[in-house]
Design an enzyme around this catalytic site. Structure first.
Site, PDB file in Angstrom:
ATOM      1  N   HIS A  27     -90.081 -44.733   0.088  1.00  0.00           N
ATOM      2  CA  HIS A  27     -89.516 -43.598  -0.916  1.00  0.00           C
ATOM      3  C   HIS A  27     -88.548 -44.029  -2.156  1.00  0.00           C
ATOM      4  CE1 HIS A  27     -86.337 -40.575  -0.334  1.00  0.00           C
ATOM      5  NE2 HIS A  27     -86.995 -39.337  -0.652  1.00  0.00           N
ATOM      6  N   HIS A  69     -85.465 -39.142  -9.133  1.00  0.00           N
ATOM      7  CA  HIS A  69     -85.463 -38.262  -8.639  1.00  0.00           C
ATOM      8  C   HIS A  69     -84.687 -36.797  -8.890  1.00  0.00           C
ATOM      9  CE1 HIS A  69     -83.261 -35.529  -4.736  1.00  0.00           C
ATOM     10  NE2 HIS A  69     -84.799 -36.177  -4.458  1.00  0.00           N
TER      11      HIS A  69
HETATM   12  O1  G3P Z   1     -91.588 -36.598  -1.613  1.00  0.00           O
HETATM   13  C1  G3P Z   1     -90.565 -36.837  -0.138  1.00  0.00           C
HETATM   14  C2  G3P Z   1     -89.769 -36.779  -0.067  1.00  0.00           C
HETATM   15  O2  G3P Z   1     -88.760 -37.490  -1.277  1.00  0.00           O
HETATM   16  C3  G3P Z   1     -88.892 -35.527  -0.460  1.00  0.00           C
HETATM   17  O3  G3P Z   1     -87.566 -35.840  -0.357  1.00  0.00           O
HETATM   18  O4  G3P Z   1     -86.116 -34.671  -2.629  1.00  0.00           O
HETATM   19  O5  G3P Z   1     -86.346 -36.997  -1.371  1.00  0.00           O
HETATM   20  O6  G3P Z   1     -87.680 -35.896  -3.088  1.00  0.00           O
HETATM   21  P1  G3P Z   1     -86.879 -36.090  -1.832  1.00  0.00           P
HETATM   22 CA    CA Z   2     -89.880 -37.196  -3.377  1.00  0.00          CA
END
Ligand code: G3P
Ligand code: CA
Length: 304
Positions: A27, A69
């Site tokens: 992530h 992000h």
């Molecule tokens: O993309 C999966 C997860 O990353 C979604 O949450 O806010 O971290 O992009 P975010």
């Molecule tokens: Ca994401």
């Protein structure tokens, strides 16, 4: 004797079949240990065995996809120091706040920013990568897992995020399933419209539909989950939704959809003793297929 050996072999094979194939998505890279969405975080994710490395995508003023992000730069860079006057003031809840939007800066300007010091001085000087730089770093070593972030916002500013993403994949020869077996590509989005649009544009790459606690009500029925098949091959619910509604896994599997939960993080292992045990719960007790984690090194390839 031979019979029992054969039985053991079959059981071992069945065990392998049951447990192999769980997918580890880093992530924002190995973001527990290196600044999220930077090349050091992506490299570390691959060293830690990630099957896929996630990139959140934003667009610069001059139309370049970059990995970040947030829509704005202030949380993870020193933009306020480098460009103190280049903010927009926005009112929210009666309060005025200053925001430095990615789409207000050219790539050359964004490359002046330090995207590492916010996490630790040892990452000082780390830059925001373009998506192309990320692709160059990752391809051949892991899969790519780009997310179209806020495509409607970019649409309102004159950008076509889906076209930019698909054009760039085409330019890299990665726009077709199986084009480069060592570099599979899955596209994800919280935007149903964005995923549908890519399908209408001829994209045949697998797409994952994300949804969170905020909009879960719309998706908590077997019928709603079946509808996802129209525009994606899998669902990506926030982990808490699956924990509270474990039947959603079966609904998705019955519909031929995979289930990928987000986000497993050692800083908040959801009441479990550690992130590895939390991940094992989702993968082997609830039966999800994949997960996004900040800690690729703690991903359990087998039940614990
Ligand atoms: O993309 C999966 C997860 O990353 C979604 O949450 O806010 O971290 O992009 P975010
Ligand atoms: Ca994401």
């Amino acid at each position: 004797m031979r019979g029992s050996l054969f039985c053991l072999f079959v059981l071992a094979l069945a065990g392998f079949a049951q447990y192999h194939g769980k997918t580890l998505i880093a992530h924002r890279g190995a973001s527990a240990y290196a600044p999220e969405n930077t090349l050091p975080a992506y490299r570390l994710a691959m060293e830690q065995g990630a099957d896929y490395v996630e990139q959140d995508l934003q667009i610069t003023k001059d139309g370049i996809l970059v990995c970040l992000h947030d829509l704005t730069l202030e949380r993870t860079t020193d933009v306020q120091r480098v460009f103190p006057d280049r903010y927009r003031t926005e009112e929210r809840g009666g309060k005025a706040a200053r925001h430095w939007y990615v789409s207000d800066f050219t790539l050359a300007e964004i490359k002046r920013l330090d995207a590492g010091s916010w996490m630790d001085a040892k990452f000082a000087g780390t830059r925001i990568p373009t998506w192309q730089e990320a692709i160059d770093e990752i391809r051949g070593k892991a899969g790519l897992y780009p997310e179209t972030k806020a495509p409607e916002v970019y649409g309102s500013r004159g950008f076509d995020m889906e076209k930019l993403v698909l054009d760039q994949l085409r330019k890299n020869g990665l726009d077709k399933p199986g084009a480069e077996p060592k570099t599979p590509v899955i596209i994800q989005s919280f935007s149903e419209a964005s995923l549908r649009k890519m399908g209408e544009m001829g994209c045949r790459l697998p797409r994952l539909f994300l949804f969170g606690e905020r909009d879960k009500q719309k998706w908590l029925s077997r019928q709603a989950i079946e509808r996802v098949k129209e525009f994606a091959v899998g669902i990506g619910p926030e982990k808490t939704i699956v924990r509270a509604n474990p039947e959603i896994v079966q609904w998705a599997h019955d519909a031929g959809l995979s289930v990928t939960v987000y986000t497993l993080n050692s800083a908040d292992p959801g009441g479990f003793p550690d992130v590895a045990q939390e991940a094992a719960f989702y993968l082997y007790k609830l039966g999800v297929d994949a997960l996004f984690t900040n800690n690729p090194d703690r991903f359990p390839r087998r039940p614990m």
